[in-house]
Design a protein around this motif. Structure first.
Motif, PDB file in Angstrom:
ATOM      1  N   ASN A  28       0.834  -1.198   0.000  1.00 32.30           N
ATOM      2  CA  ASN A  28       0.000   0.000   0.000  1.00 32.30           C
ATOM      3  C   ASN A  28       0.872   1.252   0.000  1.00 32.30           C
ATOM      4  OD1 ASN A  28      -2.052   1.860   0.279  1.00 32.30           O
ATOM      5  ND2 ASN A  28      -2.412   1.422   2.428  1.00 32.30           N
ATOM      6  N   ALA A  32       1.169   3.900  -3.093  1.00 31.77           N
ATOM      7  CA  ALA A  32       0.728   5.261  -2.790  1.00 31.77           C
ATOM      8  C   ALA A  32       1.827   6.264  -3.123  1.00 31.77           C
ATOM      9  CB  ALA A  32       0.315   5.371  -1.333  1.00 31.77           C
ATOM     10  N   GLY A  37      -2.592   5.257  -5.583  1.00 30.96           N
ATOM     11  CA  GLY A  37      -3.208   5.046  -4.284  1.00 30.96           C
ATOM     12  C   GLY A  37      -4.318   4.014  -4.298  1.00 30.96           C
TER      13      GLY A  37
END
Length: 68
Positions: A28, A32, A37
């Protein structure tokens, strides 16, 4: 030196679940930072959600919580 039989049976599986959650969190973060994202959020949801569903199926599904 301690025997390997001293550890609970669930400990390796709990360690695997913790590693999967950590890898999903790192995925993640990386996506991101790359400006993706939504892909990072998808990785987080699939990783964390997969651990929650698997833990329920293996450990909690057969439990009964009746008040005594």
């Amino acid at each position: 030196m301690a025997d390997s039989t001293d550890s609970p049976d669930w400990l390796p599986l709990a360690g695997l679940f913790a590693a999967i959650i950590a890898i999903a969190g790192l995925g993640n973060y990386v996506f991101a930072q790359l400006g993706l994202g939504r892909v990072g959020s998808l990785i987080w949801v699939l990783g964390y959600g997969g651990v929650v569903v698997t833990a329920w199926a293996l450990w909690f599904r057969g439990q009964t919580f009746d008040p005594q």
